[in-house]
Design a protein around this motif. Structure first.
Motif, short mmCIF file in Angstrom:
data_model
loop_
_atom_site.label_atom_id
_atom_site.label_comp_id
_atom_site.label_asym_id
_atom_site.label_seq_id
_atom_site.Cartn_x
_atom_site.Cartn_y
_atom_site.Cartn_z
N LYS A 279 0.81 -1.22 0.00
CA LYS A 279 0.00 0.00 0.00
C LYS A 279 0.84 1.27 0.00
O LYS A 279 0.31 2.36 -0.22
CB LYS A 279 -0.93 0.01 1.22
CG LYS A 279 -1.98 -1.09 1.23
CD LYS A 279 -2.88 -0.96 2.46
CE LYS A 279 -4.00 -1.99 2.45
NZ LYS A 279 -3.50 -3.36 2.60
N PHE A 280 2.13 1.13 0.27
CA PHE A 280 2.96 2.32 0.40
C PHE A 280 4.23 2.17 -0.44
O PHE A 280 4.91 1.15 -0.36
CB PHE A 280 3.35 2.56 1.86
CG PHE A 280 2.18 2.59 2.80
CD1 PHE A 280 1.32 3.67 2.83
CD2 PHE A 280 1.93 1.52 3.65
CE1 PHE A 280 0.24 3.69 3.69
CE2 PHE A 280 0.85 1.53 4.50
CZ PHE A 280 -0.01 2.61 4.53
N ARG B 249 9.72 5.29 0.84
CA ARG B 249 10.03 6.72 0.91
C ARG B 249 11.32 7.06 0.18
O ARG B 249 11.39 8.07 -0.53
CB ARG B 249 10.15 7.12 2.39
CG ARG B 249 10.76 8.50 2.59
CD ARG B 249 11.08 8.77 4.04
NE ARG B 249 11.89 9.99 4.14
CZ ARG B 249 11.77 10.87 5.13
NH1 ARG B 249 10.91 10.67 6.09
NH2 ARG B 249 12.55 11.93 5.17
N THR C 220 9.74 -1.15 9.89
CA THR C 220 8.78 -1.59 8.88
C THR C 220 9.47 -2.15 7.64
O THR C 220 8.90 -2.96 6.91
CB THR C 220 7.85 -0.43 8.46
OG1 THR C 220 8.66 0.67 8.03
CG2 THR C 220 7.00 0.02 9.65
N GLN D 57 3.75 11.30 3.06
CA GLN D 57 4.39 10.09 3.58
C GLN D 57 3.66 9.48 4.76
O GLN D 57 3.77 8.28 5.01
CB GLN D 57 5.85 10.44 3.97
CG GLN D 57 6.58 9.43 4.82
CD GLN D 57 6.40 9.66 6.31
OE1 GLN D 57 6.22 10.78 6.75
NE2 GLN D 57 6.42 8.58 7.09
N ASP D 58 2.89 10.29 5.51
CA ASP D 58 2.24 9.79 6.72
C ASP D 58 1.25 8.68 6.40
O ASP D 58 0.27 8.89 5.65
CB ASP D 58 1.52 10.94 7.43
CG ASP D 58 0.93 10.51 8.76
OD1 ASP D 58 1.67 10.52 9.76
OD2 ASP D 58 -0.27 10.14 8.77
N GLU D 59 1.48 7.51 6.94
CA GLU D 59 0.68 6.34 6.57
C GLU D 59 -0.77 6.46 7.05
O GLU D 59 -1.69 5.97 6.37
CB GLU D 59 1.33 5.07 7.12
CG GLU D 59 2.66 4.76 6.44
CD GLU D 59 3.24 3.42 6.85
OE1 GLU D 59 2.59 2.70 7.65
OE2 GLU D 59 4.34 3.07 6.36
N ARG D 60 -0.99 7.10 8.18
CA ARG D 60 -2.38 7.26 8.66
C ARG D 60 -3.18 8.14 7.71
O ARG D 60 -4.35 7.84 7.39
CB ARG D 60 -2.37 7.85 10.06
CG ARG D 60 -1.90 6.85 11.12
CD ARG D 60 -1.41 7.54 12.38
NE ARG D 60 -2.45 8.33 13.04
CZ ARG D 60 -2.22 9.12 14.09
NH1 ARG D 60 -1.00 9.24 14.57
NH2 ARG D 60 -3.21 9.80 14.64
N ILE E 283 -2.48 8.60 4.53
CA ILE E 283 -2.62 7.86 3.27
C ILE E 283 -3.76 6.86 3.37
O ILE E 283 -4.58 6.71 2.43
CB ILE E 283 -1.30 7.15 2.92
CG1 ILE E 283 -0.23 8.19 2.54
CG2 ILE E 283 -1.49 6.17 1.76
CD1 ILE E 283 1.15 7.62 2.34
N SER F 31 4.36 8.57 -0.94
CA SER F 31 4.33 7.15 -0.60
C SER F 31 2.99 6.51 -0.95
O SER F 31 2.86 5.28 -0.88
CB SER F 31 4.63 6.96 0.90
OG SER F 31 5.96 7.36 1.19
#
Length: 694
Positions: free
Chosen positions: A6-7, A10, A72, A540-543, A545, A567
């Motif tokens: 999903k990402f 970076r 991660t 970039q912040d996964e939350r 995204i 990302s």
């Protein structure tokens, strides 16, 4: 890419951004000298990347296995992918330089001359030039008797193999190190005399190579190869509540020069024996060795001679005055009655300098506050604040000492301000102050009136000519009261502030953005119009995204305009098929952040200093502000619209230009300039008080 991923990584996403810069260097439609500048930007970016990100990956690799397992991604695997992509891009840079840039220079009758190609008259010229400008600034060091030598960060050296001694008492083979004295010489390039219409230049390195027999007269033969080291630039600072942060910064700056090696770039033709000498006498390992070409430090092309050929550069865009502010003698009086929006670099930064300069001498002004993140070396804003303090104003300045690569300049101005009597706050423990805000408080009759300045860009008149930003002057209490609370936090450190209109990280910004996304999701599920247009430098912040993925699945149309790291992966069926990503790279650096939410066709628009990176939303003081005047909101909305329609300099998420020959050409940065110019219908030339060109 794995199907369930999903990402986007970076690091690879950043390298994709820097490749967009390289694309400008090879774009034949870009003026030649500007393409050379993009080569310099690409190289400079990559240098900083190695000093920060690659150095960080190497430190992560050294962590204990149990600690690494909590990450991660595997840093060793990341580093391998990074180095592979960097090698590919550097190879392409070399090809662009040799087969495109140099060939196109030849078409303009500009020729690169090496030490082996000199004509007799050029040799004669260089003899005098060497004696007058180079000889006395060379400092060669013989390495044979040394057990260790130190390579300075980001400095190009020649590592030299000396053979065939003229005297028997000398060793049969010797090695030497010679710094290429770019700063002392005043640049990397030497212009040779013109011959008719032909112009010639040499690298300073090659001039030195030519005169090596004079530098080392005891040897018959000398072969020189270029090397350059990039060192870890991360500052290891314990951000304690107590203690002298400035002293820690200064101590860490000294360490930066002696930081761990992140890479040693060397000429691929360097003999193995020379590389072995370097490793043995510096402690550099094979992992840090990166093969390159004959010439390093392409960032020195920032100083490439222009040969007085303006046609090889962008056509000038004279800085525009503001259509209303240009007629006001007093900015504070003008701002008292209405808000004013500025757009750099298209409009003049002089208004910001005037704002603080006027406040510094106005007897009715009682206090001035500002946050300084990256200030110019000769900052007029900082000088105005110093003057205000000397004039007895209460001046409070938040100086962010952790602004990477600008620490020394910030320390200089912090000391000047303190000496003048200003209260200087050296950042906040555990939080980097990245907001760009100012506040002037003025006695007007029986009440105090506040005037605020909020921007997406720094208080820096130098970068204001190349960074594209938005800024606002306002006396609207709905904004100024919240700005006052931000400055209160800087002094009392109490996080219990409630902001009604501003989005302030790390207090309410993430929460408010999440609420705005949730509102779009609810509207989409109700069948109402639902979309977002989000312009930023990095995502970039996964939350955040994941919230955008959730919005996409609900049917919200999401348009992202992201200059750098992204990302988020668009176009994944069932996850992000309602999301598009585009990026604009052109003559100016897109730096503004604009967040637009449909809100059932009653758009909400915020301008901010913050990207959607975890560090911005959770570990920095950032400020986002609404444009409460509908006309000003429409002004920013129109400018974003140009980027949405850009079909000249926009790329998609795969770095493919979004060029459509069947549509009218839209180059957003030029369209913005023309749009703002039209706001001055009678404008023939900038006023005399304005800078006239970039």
């Amino acid at each position: 890419m794995e199907k369930d991923k999903k990402f986007l990584n970076r690091e690879l996403s950043w390298l994709a951004f820097n490749y967009r810069v390289l694309q400008e260097a090879k774009d034949a439609s870009v003026p030649l000298l500007e393409r050379i500048k993009f080569m310099a930007i690409f190289s400079s970016n990559l240098d900083e990347y190695f000093k920060v990100r690659v150095a960080t990956l190497k430190r992560l690799i050294k962590l204990k296995k149990k600690t690494r397992e909590k990450l991660t991604e595997d840093p060793a695997q990341e580093l391998e992918q990074v180095l592979e992509e960097v090698a590919r891009q550097q190879d392409e840079l070399g090809v662009i330089f040799r087969t495109q840039i140099l060939e196109d220079l030849k078409k303009q009758q500009i020729f690169l001359v090496t030490e082996k190609e000199l004509q007799p008259e050029q040799e004669e010229f260089l003899k005098g030039y060497y004696e007058e400008h180079i000889k006395d600034i060379l400092a060669p060091v013989l390495l044979n008797g040394l057990s260790y030598f130190f390579l300075k960060d980001q400095v190009e050296y020649l590592i030299i193999r000396l053979v065939q001694p003229r005297h028997s008492h000398l060793a049969q083979e010797a090695f030497a190190l010679l710094e290429v004295p770019v700063k002392k010489h005043g640049g990397r390039f030497v212009k040779l005399p013109t011959q008719g219409e032909n112009r010639y230049f040499m690298f300073l390195d090659d001039v030195i190579r030519y005169f090596l027999p004079q530098v080392f007269p005891d040897y018959i033969s000398a072969q020189a190869y270029a090397i350059k080291i990039s060192r870890d630039a991360e500052l290891d600072i314990e951000e304690e509540v107590s203690g002298n942060l400035m002293a820690k910064i200064q101590k860490s700056l000294k360490k930066r020069e002696t930081g761990y090696p992140a890479r040693l770039l060397f000429d691929a033709d360097t003999p193995h024996s020379l590389l072995k000498i370097i490793q043995d006498k510096t402690g550099i390992t094979s992992d840090e060795l990166i093969p390159g070409s004959k010439y390093h430090n392409f960032r020195d092309f920032f100083g490439f001679p222009n040969f007085n050929l303006p046609d090889l550069k962008y056509e000038p865009q004279p800085t525009l005055p503001h259509p209303q502010l240009r007629f006001h003698k007093s900015l504070l009086e003008a701002i008292h009655h209405q808000d004013f929006l500025l757009h750099y670099p298209y409009q003049s930064f002089e208004y910001v300098i005037r704002f603080f300069s006027e406040a510094a001498v106005d007897p009715a002004v009682k206090s001035i506050s500002a946050t300084l993140y990256r200030v110019a070396e000769k900052s007029q804003v900082a000088k105005a604040l110093v003057k205000a303090a000397k004039n007895g104003k209460i001046v409070t300045v938040v100086v962010e000492l952790k602004a990477r690569f600008d620490e020394e300049s910030n320390i200089y101005w912090a000391r000047k301000l303190e000496k003048a009597g200003a209260t200087v706050i050296y950042g906040i423990p555990d939080l980097k102050v990245h907001s760009k805000i100012g506040l002037v408080t003025r006695q007007e009759g029986q009440k105090m009136v506040s005037y605020a300045y909020l921007s997406t860009g720094n208080f820096n008149e130098v970068t204001s000519y190349i960074y594209a930003d938005h800024a606002i002057f306002t006396a609207d209490t709905r904004i100024t009261k919240d700005v006052e609370k931000v400055f209160q936090f800087f002094t009392d450190r109490l996080p219990n502030k409630r902001f009604k209109n501003l989005l302030v990280a790390p207090f309410n910004m993430r929460e408010k953005f999440t609420q705005l996304i949730n509102e779009e999701i609810r509207n989409a599920k109700k069948g109402l119009p639902a979309y977002m247009i989000l312009k930023m430098n990095a995502l970039q912040d996964e939350r955040m995204i994941m919230k955008l993925y959730e919005a996409s699945k609900a049917g919200v149309q999401v348009e992202l305009i992201v200059r750098g790291i992204c990302s988020l992966i668009p176009g994944i069926p069932g996850l992000s098929d309602n999301i598009t990503v585009r990026s604009v790279i052109d003559r100016y650096l897109e730096h503004a952040r604009v967040y637009i939410f449909c809100n059932n066709n009653q758009e909400r628009l915020y301008v901010a200093s913050a990207d959607w990176m975890t560090r911005n939303l959770s570990r920095r003081i950032e400020v986002g502000f609404p444009l409460l005047d509908p006309k000003l909101q429409q002004e920013v909305r129109d400018m974003v619209e140009f980027e949405r329609k850009d079909n000249v300099k926009a790329r998609n998420s795969r770095n493919i230009y979004l060029r459509r020959s069947q549509e009218p050409e839209v180059r957003s940065q030029y369209a913005k300039y023309d749009y703002l110019k039209q706001l001055n219908p009678a404008l023939e030339k900038p006023s005399e008080s304005e800078p006239s060109s970039k």
